[in-house]
Scaffold this motif. Sequence first.
Motif, PDB file in Angstrom:
ATOM      1  N   THR A  21      17.432  18.425  -1.020  1.00  0.00           N
ATOM      2  CA  THR A  21      18.336  18.519   0.126  1.00  0.00           C
ATOM      3  C   THR A  21      17.628  18.602   1.475  1.00  0.00           C
ATOM      4  OG1 THR A  21      18.475  20.872  -0.350  1.00  0.00           O
ATOM      5  CG2 THR A  21      20.272  19.489  -1.165  1.00  0.00           C
ATOM      6  N   ASP A  22      16.450  19.247   1.538  1.00  0.00           N
ATOM      7  CA  ASP A  22      15.865  19.372   2.883  1.00  0.00           C
ATOM      8  C   ASP A  22      15.256  18.062   3.395  1.00  0.00           C
ATOM      9  OD1 ASP A  22      13.784  20.933   0.880  1.00  0.00           O
ATOM     10  OD2 ASP A  22      12.703  19.714   2.329  1.00  0.00           O
ATOM     11  N   HIS A  23      14.523  17.364   2.544  1.00  0.00           N
ATOM     12  CA  HIS A  23      13.959  16.063   2.915  1.00  0.00           C
ATOM     13  C   HIS A  23      13.511  15.372   1.643  1.00  0.00           C
ATOM     14  CE1 HIS A  23      11.730  12.999   5.119  1.00  0.00           C
ATOM     15  NE2 HIS A  23      12.432  13.373   6.161  1.00  0.00           N
ATOM     16  N   PRO A  24      13.826  14.086   1.462  1.00  0.00           N
ATOM     17  CA  PRO A  24      13.591  13.478   0.150  1.00  0.00           C
ATOM     18  C   PRO A  24      12.127  13.196  -0.188  1.00  0.00           C
ATOM     19  CG  PRO A  24      14.543  11.864   1.659  1.00  0.00           C
ATOM     20  CD  PRO A  24      14.576  13.178   2.366  1.00  0.00           C
ATOM     21  N   LEU A  25      11.256  13.123   0.807  1.00  0.00           N
ATOM     22  CA  LEU A  25       9.881  12.691   0.544  1.00  0.00           C
ATOM     23  C   LEU A  25       8.911  13.864   0.534  1.00  0.00           C
ATOM     24  CD1 LEU A  25       8.030  10.097   0.259  1.00  0.00           C
ATOM     25  CD2 LEU A  25       7.484  10.537   2.670  1.00  0.00           C
ATOM     26  N   SER A  26       8.085  13.963  -0.489  1.00  0.00           N
ATOM     27  CA  SER A  26       7.033  14.978  -0.508  1.00  0.00           C
ATOM     28  C   SER A  26       5.686  14.339  -0.814  1.00  0.00           C
ATOM     29  CB  SER A  26       7.328  16.060  -1.546  1.00  0.00           C
ATOM     30  OG  SER A  26       7.020  15.610  -2.837  1.00  0.00           O
ATOM     31  N   VAL A  27       4.643  14.999  -0.329  1.00  0.00           N
ATOM     32  CA  VAL A  27       3.270  14.622  -0.657  1.00  0.00           C
ATOM     33  C   VAL A  27       2.595  15.845  -1.230  1.00  0.00           C
ATOM     34  CG1 VAL A  27       1.084  13.698   0.185  1.00  0.00           C
ATOM     35  CG2 VAL A  27       3.223  13.046   1.287  1.00  0.00           C
ATOM     36  N   ARG A  79       6.986  18.722   2.509  1.00  0.00           N
ATOM     37  CA  ARG A  79       8.096  17.807   2.786  1.00  0.00           C
ATOM     38  C   ARG A  79       8.481  17.973   4.251  1.00  0.00           C
ATOM     39  NH1 ARG A  79      10.449  19.890  -2.243  1.00  0.00           N
ATOM     40  NH2 ARG A  79      11.909  21.110  -1.000  1.00  0.00           N
ATOM     41  N   GLY A  80       9.129  16.972   4.801  1.00  0.00           N
ATOM     42  CA  GLY A  80       9.595  17.135   6.171  1.00  0.00           C
ATOM     43  C   GLY A  80       9.738  15.822   6.910  1.00  0.00           C
ATOM     44  N   GLN A  81      10.205  15.933   8.150  1.00  0.00           N
ATOM     45  CA  GLN A  81      10.428  14.778   9.003  1.00  0.00           C
ATOM     46  C   GLN A  81       9.132  14.060   9.330  1.00  0.00           C
ATOM     47  OE1 GLN A  81      13.675  13.749   8.943  1.00  0.00           O
ATOM     48  NE2 GLN A  81      13.239  13.141  11.065  1.00  0.00           N
ATOM     49  N   SER A  82       8.089  14.848   9.526  1.00  0.00           N
ATOM     50  CA  SER A  82       6.821  14.287   9.955  1.00  0.00           C
ATOM     51  C   SER A  82       5.732  14.923   9.100  1.00  0.00           C
ATOM     52  CB  SER A  82       6.625  14.624  11.435  1.00  0.00           C
ATOM     53  OG  SER A  82       5.282  14.482  11.784  1.00  0.00           O
ATOM     54  N   LEU A  83       5.049  14.112   8.327  1.00  0.00           N
ATOM     55  CA  LEU A  83       4.050  14.647   7.401  1.00  0.00           C
ATOM     56  C   LEU A  83       2.640  14.325   7.891  1.00  0.00           C
ATOM     57  CD1 LEU A  83       5.681  13.756   3.961  1.00  0.00           C
ATOM     58  CD2 LEU A  83       5.807  15.881   5.266  1.00  0.00           C
ATOM     59  N   PRO A  94       0.847  -1.190   0.000  1.00  0.00           N
ATOM     60  CA  PRO A  94       0.000   0.000   0.000  1.00  0.00           C
ATOM     61  C   PRO A  94       0.886   1.245   0.000  1.00  0.00           C
ATOM     62  CG  PRO A  94      -0.768  -1.565   1.656  1.00  0.00           C
ATOM     63  CD  PRO A  94       0.554  -2.075   1.158  1.00  0.00           C
ATOM     64  N   ILE A  95       0.505   2.231  -0.777  1.00  0.00           N
ATOM     65  CA  ILE A  95       1.298   3.453  -0.879  1.00  0.00           C
ATOM     66  C   ILE A  95       1.273   4.228   0.427  1.00  0.00           C
ATOM     67  CG2 ILE A  95       1.361   5.732  -1.989  1.00  0.00           C
ATOM     68  CD1 ILE A  95       0.353   4.371  -4.542  1.00  0.00           C
ATOM     69  N   SER A  96       2.456   4.593   0.886  1.00  0.00           N
ATOM     70  CA  SER A  96       2.617   5.469   2.048  1.00  0.00           C
ATOM     71  C   SER A  96       4.006   6.070   1.930  1.00  0.00           C
ATOM     72  CB  SER A  96       2.510   4.680   3.351  1.00  0.00           C
ATOM     73  OG  SER A  96       3.640   3.823   3.490  1.00  0.00           O
ATOM     74  N   GLY A  97       4.297   7.064   2.743  1.00  0.00           N
ATOM     75  CA  GLY A  97       5.626   7.646   2.729  1.00  0.00           C
ATOM     76  C   GLY A  97       6.704   6.605   3.002  1.00  0.00           C
ATOM     77  N   LEU A 148       1.776  23.056  11.584  1.00  0.00           N
ATOM     78  CA  LEU A 148       2.166  21.642  11.611  1.00  0.00           C
ATOM     79  C   LEU A 148       3.613  21.513  12.069  1.00  0.00           C
ATOM     80  CD1 LEU A 148       0.723  20.194   8.274  1.00  0.00           C
ATOM     81  CD2 LEU A 148      -0.240  20.019  10.575  1.00  0.00           C
ATOM     82  N   PRO A 149       3.895  20.566  12.948  1.00  0.00           N
ATOM     83  CA  PRO A 149       5.294  20.339  13.341  1.00  0.00           C
ATOM     84  C   PRO A 149       5.978  19.467  12.293  1.00  0.00           C
ATOM     85  CG  PRO A 149       3.883  18.813  14.500  1.00  0.00           C
ATOM     86  CD  PRO A 149       2.972  19.643  13.624  1.00  0.00           C
ATOM     87  N   GLY A 150       7.261  19.648  12.121  1.00  0.00           N
ATOM     88  CA  GLY A 150       8.025  18.677  11.337  1.00  0.00           C
ATOM     89  C   GLY A 150       8.132  18.950   9.855  1.00  0.00           C
ATOM     90  N   LEU A 151       7.556  20.051   9.370  1.00  0.00           N
ATOM     91  CA  LEU A 151       7.718  20.338   7.940  1.00  0.00           C
ATOM     92  C   LEU A 151       9.066  21.001   7.663  1.00  0.00           C
ATOM     93  CD1 LEU A 151       4.289  21.705   6.624  1.00  0.00           C
ATOM     94  CD2 LEU A 151       5.077  19.355   6.934  1.00  0.00           C
ATOM     95  N   SER A 152       9.670  20.638   6.532  1.00  0.00           N
ATOM     96  CA  SER A 152      10.874  21.344   6.088  1.00  0.00           C
ATOM     97  C   SER A 152      10.566  22.249   4.885  1.00  0.00           C
ATOM     98  CB  SER A 152      11.967  20.340   5.715  1.00  0.00           C
ATOM     99  OG  SER A 152      11.518  19.474   4.688  1.00  0.00           O
ATOM    100  N   PHE A 153       9.408  22.058   4.274  1.00  0.00           N
ATOM    101  CA  PHE A 153       9.036  22.830   3.085  1.00  0.00           C
ATOM    102  C   PHE A 153       7.543  22.714   2.861  1.00  0.00           C
ATOM    103  CE2 PHE A 153       7.915  22.628  -1.453  1.00  0.00           C
ATOM    104  CZ  PHE A 153       8.429  23.826  -1.925  1.00  0.00           C
TER     105      PHE A 153
END
Lengths: 258, 258, 258, 258
Positions: free
Chosen positions: D131-137, D170-174, D73-76, D229-234
């Motif tokens: 560079t900031d975080h590889p995963l985006s939604v 993007r970020g540590q916690s989405l 199943p698709i997830s981060g 939101l906590p944990g966003l880098s972008f």
Amino acid sequence: MALPDTQSEKDRRGLALSRVGVTALRWPVTVATATQAPKPSVGTWSLAVELPAEERGTHMSRFIEALQAWAQPISGEAITALAGDLRQRLYSQRAYAQVRFTYFRLKKAPVSGREGYIDYEVTYTYDDRVTDHPLSVRVVVPVATLCPCSKSISERGAHNQRGHVTVEVRGQSLPSLDELITLTEAGGSAELFSALKREDEKAVTEQAYDNPAFVEDVVRQVSLALEKLPGLSFYVVEAENFESIHNHNAFARRERTF
Amino acid sequence: MALPDTQSEKDRRGLALSRVGVTALRWPVTVATATQAPKPSVGTWSLAVELPAEERGTHMSRFIEALQAWAQPISGEAITALAGDLRQRLYSQRAYAQVRFTYFRLKKAPVSGREGYIDYEVTYTYDDRVTDHPLSVRVVVPVATLCPCSKSISERGAHNQRGHVTVEVRGQSLPSLDELITLTEAGGSAELFSALKREDEKAVTEQAYDNPAFVEDVVRQVSLALEKLPGLSFYVVEAENFESIHNHNAFARRERTF
Amino acid sequence: MALPDTQSEKDRRGLALSRVGVTALRWPVTVATATQAPKPSVGTWSLAVELPAEERGTHMSRFIEALQAWAQPISGEAITALAGDLRQRLYSQRAYAQVRFTYFRLKKAPVSGREGYIDYEVTYTYDDRVTDHPLSVRVVVPVATLCPCSKSISERGAHNQRGHVTVEVRGQSLPSLDELITLTEAGGSAELFSALKREDEKAVTEQAYDNPAFVEDVVRQVSLALEKLPGLSFYVVEAENFESIHNHNAFARRERTF
Amino acid sequence: MALPDTQSEKDRRGLALSRVGVTALRWPVTVATATQAPKPSVGTWSLAVELPAEERGTHMSRFIEALQAWAQPISGEAITALAGDLRQRLYSQRAYAQVRFTYFRLKKAPVSGREGYIDYEVTYTYDDRVTDHPLSVRVVVPVATLCPCSKSISERGAHNQRGHVTVEVRGQSLPSLDELITLTEAGGSAELFSALKREDEKAVTEQAYDNPAFVEDVVRQVSLALEKLPGLSFYVVEAENFESIHNHNAFARRERTF
């Protein structure tokens, strides 16, 4: 307190409408198959009814209610049943129901047997205004085609490309989606696959080279297969090549009403 | 040394094709107008001929040569002439020529008189296989529509949205593009403009509110205008609203063959 | 009586916006060329400015007025001037102007010399927020590619297909559109043409067979040509093949900031 | 007999490629949710790796094999794992994996409680080069917007329309997909629904009229929610209105890297 019902006003312009309803409606669907569990997909729907001259408007929310209540795997029978429900809910003599979706088949590469999906765009249409038979199935099948002219005039190589073969059928008895796709894929120079190892790529390349086909040939090959099906009242076949030597496409078309 | 001519081979499958040719061909065009210089645009062409059962293929490069030699401003007469040239160059009984392009009109805002362009997608189709009249003109006209139901049931405001009205006509005598667009724009709740100052926006907002129209109303209003035109053998009107309260569209359709 | 100016209200949310403006705006354009008269086309525009945190909204009608007043053949200089006008009319520090259009070149077939048009999608973007250089030019160039792997492993033939090579450049000194297209077309296995007689088709088929190229090769060949241009601050090259043996595409990409 | 491996040849052009792989690959997927069973959909994938300067090509079939083996199943987390597998299978330092799909939510009409689906286009992207975080939604959320200017200057009514709000984080916690959609839908003048009875249409019409919002307001409202939101880098927020009074769109955009 009752809200006014503007749609139910009398209309005095004297003009009947062949279709009123909703379109570009996206909805999760499942698709019935002959031998496997229903396959999930994303449906894009148009739902409509005929509107008599004396009625101002239809009640659009009932189309959504009909779809929500319906909730069946897509098949010819199920779409026909949905159209019947639309006639009832909207008090109309004639209904229209169309759904487009992506259908997947897991295919094995010809030598290695590696598996991967190929996608096909499928459209079911039920239309009470079509006189030969209200239900049609249409599928867009991607194939490879290799140009017979290019092969015959060139000392080496031959231009080839991806093409789309679109087949639509109506009639008393329709082939299954898988039968329709299989007979259509056989009309190109070679089938497409998603997973091809080098031994597979060699086989597909040589098969295409050995089996050149113009768009005219593709349409005739697929038409020959359709002519053998019992129970059709109509078919149309269209082939479109995304020519590798041009920035435009070649196409051919044949249709027959029985 | 003569190169083989694969297309000219005999075909023994016994299946005639209704269309073989080129499609998705982009080409610079100009468009004839009644009162101004021809307007330049970008055309997307489909050109085809009928292929008898005994011929294997057509000669695709001749379609390009015909288009290159033609080089006229687009009009019904000019497209008809192009189709005649295709019949000759490709030795066929029946031809097909279709071109789509964007057509611009410079419009003045209703109060300030500021000028700006509105774009319309236009399609001319010539098809020898159509029995009532081979030439058709189709135009997609964007309009604003305001929902009569929403207005009547709400204490304030009313949902409204952009919609597309598609009109296609065939017949002995066709209206000019500008006439066709003008009568179609009159069928919505308000026309669209590109340049609107505040006084214009007020006028357009109030006009739409004072002139609510369902998709059913739009189709009937435009149909009434088409019914008054002399010389039509066929028309179809379709209205599609990009509903501001839904993520799907409402649509209505009427067609008539005389 | 003055109408209220809602856009000019103060905003207290403290959030600046990088772009506010209009998009999907279609407008007739002409395109400057190095050696010929400006070529007409259909432009699709996005025009925007930066909005400071304390302003609620921009005045959208001024973008239309700027475009209407501008009325120049498209070139890097002209787009830069338009962006300057947007800064002034909308009292903003930074502007954004982008236009996409179809550009045609009349090409001669390699043997017969027959002429026909090929179309290219071009985008000019001016963006004050880009740090290396605000102006970029992007063009999508269709080419034919023939697979080196398929050729090397197969006893006969090789799969080939149409592909799109997208090139975007920024810098102090940019090549002309025609220079950019010419160097990009040289990166495929063969160029595309609209009018090809049999002797041309033979030449193009054999040229592609003699000149196989992966998407990786195409990107590197075009990049090598771009590396030799003086005055670039950035380039990106992307090749996408509409693979004739798959229903998905192969792609490769390289970008460099100097 | 071993077939030649053209891709593994040495390359002497000295140009590394940032991405080589497959794109426009359609594949059945399921989407992980926080509280329900995974939802099926149709995925469109791009899968790629970085290619060092000295390698001629990548092995495209391995991307298909990785996807076929993955089947989650698709997830981060799952997309991140797929990217890791691509690095391994293709011996590359950096991978890229992107999937787009339609996501459905069953929504209840605000008064009647009738249920119907709304569709959202979602994109997950994993990119080792960011560079900031590889995963985006990213999600495209359709909303209704009512123009504050039109409301304030008009004696009756106000133009309104469907708009698209695109949010990417993007970020540590989405946030979960549902959280992201819910906070975005709150930024328009009103949410969209598929099934609306008259009492619902009245409520939605009046809510939109009472809650006017420019594209600038929509972007700021959604940005305010994202700022909490906590944990966003972008993040980036873009609103685009399909203006009911124009044939072009209004848009606004804000992005922030933390």
